[in-house]
Design an enzyme around this catalytic site. Structure first.
Site, mmCIF file in Angstrom:
data_model
loop_
_atom_site.group_PDB
_atom_site.id
_atom_site.type_symbol
_atom_site.label_atom_id
_atom_site.label_comp_id
_atom_site.label_asym_id
_atom_site.label_seq_id
_atom_site.Cartn_x
_atom_site.Cartn_y
_atom_site.Cartn_z
ATOM 1 N N THR A 125 31.726 36.470 22.132
ATOM 2 C CA THR A 125 30.958 35.705 21.146
ATOM 3 C C THR A 125 31.774 34.597 20.505
ATOM 4 O O THR A 125 31.304 33.462 20.357
ATOM 5 C CB THR A 125 30.452 36.650 20.032
ATOM 6 O OG1 THR A 125 29.653 37.677 20.613
ATOM 7 C CG2 THR A 125 29.647 35.896 18.994
ATOM 8 N N GLN A 154 25.236 36.467 23.416
ATOM 9 C CA GLN A 154 25.494 35.690 22.211
ATOM 10 C C GLN A 154 25.984 34.294 22.593
ATOM 11 O O GLN A 154 26.793 34.142 23.511
ATOM 12 C CB GLN A 154 26.539 36.386 21.353
ATOM 13 C CG GLN A 154 26.105 37.751 20.842
ATOM 14 C CD GLN A 154 26.518 38.884 21.748
ATOM 15 O OE1 GLN A 154 26.638 38.719 22.963
ATOM 16 N NE2 GLN A 154 26.747 40.055 21.169
ATOM 17 N N ASP A 177 22.840 34.387 17.660
ATOM 18 C CA ASP A 177 24.090 34.010 16.984
ATOM 19 C C ASP A 177 24.285 32.490 16.887
ATOM 20 O O ASP A 177 25.392 31.981 17.120
ATOM 21 C CB ASP A 177 25.290 34.639 17.689
ATOM 22 C CG ASP A 177 25.337 36.145 17.537
ATOM 23 O OD1 ASP A 177 24.417 36.702 16.930
ATOM 24 O OD2 ASP A 177 26.292 36.769 18.039
ATOM 25 N N ASP A 200 20.016 37.826 14.853
ATOM 26 C CA ASP A 200 21.172 37.660 13.961
ATOM 27 C C ASP A 200 21.675 36.214 13.980
ATOM 28 O O ASP A 200 22.879 35.971 14.000
ATOM 29 C CB ASP A 200 22.313 38.588 14.377
ATOM 30 C CG ASP A 200 21.908 40.052 14.415
ATOM 31 O OD1 ASP A 200 21.016 40.441 13.652
ATOM 32 O OD2 ASP A 200 22.484 40.804 15.223
ATOM 33 N N ARG A 256 19.918 42.230 8.401
ATOM 34 C CA ARG A 256 20.537 43.552 8.525
ATOM 35 C C ARG A 256 22.041 43.352 8.323
ATOM 36 O O ARG A 256 22.606 42.325 8.729
ATOM 37 C CB ARG A 256 20.243 44.190 9.879
ATOM 38 C CG ARG A 256 20.714 43.393 11.091
ATOM 39 C CD ARG A 256 20.458 44.167 12.366
ATOM 40 N NE ARG A 256 20.875 43.412 13.558
ATOM 41 C CZ ARG A 256 20.963 43.942 14.779
ATOM 42 N NH1 ARG A 256 20.681 45.225 14.972
ATOM 43 N NH2 ARG A 256 21.330 43.202 15.814
ATOM 44 N N TRP A 258 25.743 43.370 9.015
ATOM 45 C CA TRP A 258 26.668 43.512 10.141
ATOM 46 C C TRP A 258 27.832 44.436 9.769
ATOM 47 O O TRP A 258 28.366 45.153 10.605
ATOM 48 C CB TRP A 258 27.162 42.125 10.538
ATOM 49 C CG TRP A 258 28.060 42.076 11.731
ATOM 50 C CD1 TRP A 258 28.167 42.980 12.739
ATOM 51 C CD2 TRP A 258 28.989 41.035 12.053
ATOM 52 N NE1 TRP A 258 29.100 42.577 13.673
ATOM 53 C CE2 TRP A 258 29.616 41.378 13.266
ATOM 54 C CE3 TRP A 258 29.334 39.834 11.431
ATOM 55 C CZ2 TRP A 258 30.587 40.570 13.863
ATOM 56 C CZ3 TRP A 258 30.289 39.029 12.028
ATOM 57 C CH2 TRP A 258 30.906 39.402 13.237
#
Length: 337
Positions: A125, A154, A177, A200, A256, A258
């Protein structure tokens, strides 16, 4: 003798001026893909900027598509990347986390071992970015940063490490991401920006204020994934932002955590019907004990808080009035973007 002395002084001044460099000044540098500027790539323009400049330096980027991985190193400051058009000045690349690395990415000590094994590790990532900002006091304005990799993992568009960053009227395009704010206790402002993604797609440990931004959700998933440190007073604050969703999307979470103590606040925002009634997800059950998830004065079909998770909070007017850009950005300094 006196004439010789004047000659030496004049030569010395000339050499000093020459050594300072052509671009060691506050003048604007022009980048144009079609060759009409001083440079054809953004990276070339960044390379000529002097380290630790005390003055503001603008790199003006004309309309065009610039396919390059751009890094603004930590020794550069007071740089502004200003596009000619938000929609038509595009910095793009297509790396993703599951891409197999070539030799240029391998740590020196591992190259021989990996070659012997015939093994090529994944990019991961944190190497997948299109633009990475390591320096402080950097501004991006009127341009698009895109990671246009296929949905194979990602794929970060903008990766930040520096402090006191400003993103003004920019677009950040990607899938999973998209925006990674990657350094704890660094501060940044996103003003009048457009951010899109899937899972996310705004994530990390930094403190960031999102003002008047459009957040577009391309898939059923989670908008934010804050990893705010326990000792950081603020994480992500969205004020007067608009959340929208693509056709077919119906199950959205505001965020949420991480990591433990993730901090996210939506206030005065427009929330669509696609936001799930519970609003938030714990990621891991124990994070319900530490997550700092809040809302205040939101509107729209997704703003009903009657069925929100019990571990999120609705701020009072008095509490919300204390959460301002001044409160967030002046922690540890007098910076106010």
């Amino acid at each position: 003798m006196r004439k010789l002395l004047f000659t030496i002084i004049a030569l010395s001044a000339l050499l000093t001026a020459s050594a300072a460099g052509k671009y060691d000044n506050p003048d604007t540098i022009v980048v144009a893909r079609d060759g009409t500027g001083e440079f054809r790539t953004v990276t070339e323009a960044i390379e000529v900027c002097r380290a630790f400049m005390e003055y503001h330096k603008v790199i003006y980027i004309k309309k065009g598509t610039y396919k390059e991985k751009v890094i603004i190193p930590q020794w550069l400051q007071n740089i502004e990347l200003c596009g000619e058009s938000r929609e038509e000045t595009v910095i793009t690349y297509d790396d993703h986390a599951n891409l197999r690395m070539d030799g240029n990415y391998w740590p020196t000590e591992l190259k021989a071992q990996l070659l012997e094994m015939g093994n090529r590790p994944n990019l991961g990532t944190f190497r997948s970015f299109t633009v990475r900002i390591d320096g402080n006091d950097i501004t991006l304005k009127n341009l698009t940063v895109e990671n246009n990799a296929a949905k194979l993992g990602q794929a970060v568009a903008i990766h930040t490490q520096g402090d006191r960053l400003r993103f003004l009227n920019c677009r950040f395009l990607g899938n999973q991401d998209t925006v990674y704010t990657g350094m704890p206790r660094t501060r940044m402002l996103f003003d009048s920006c457009y951010i899109e993604g899937t899972t996310d797609f705004i994530f990390g440990p930094s403190t960031a204020w999102f003002e008047n931004c459009d957040i577009f959700c391309k898939a059923d998933s989670y908008i934010t994934a804050a990893s705010t440190p326990q000792d950081a007073e603020y994480g992500y604050v969205f004020n007067r932002c608009r959340i929208t969703a693509a056709p077919g999307v119906s199950q959205l979470y505001l965020g949420r955590p991480w990591r433990d103590y993730g901090y996210t606040l939506f206030m005065n925002c427009q929330l669509p019907k696609e936001i799930r009634p519970e609003g938030w997800h714990h990621w891991e059950k124990h994070r319900e004990q530490t997550a700092r998830y809040m809302e205040y004065n939101n509107h729209g079909e997704g703003a009903d808080t009657s069925r929100r998770v019990g571990w999120s909070r609705q701020l009072t007017k008095k509490e919300a009035s204390k959460i301002t850009p001044e409160a967030i950005f002046t922690i540890g300094s007098t910076w106010m973007p």
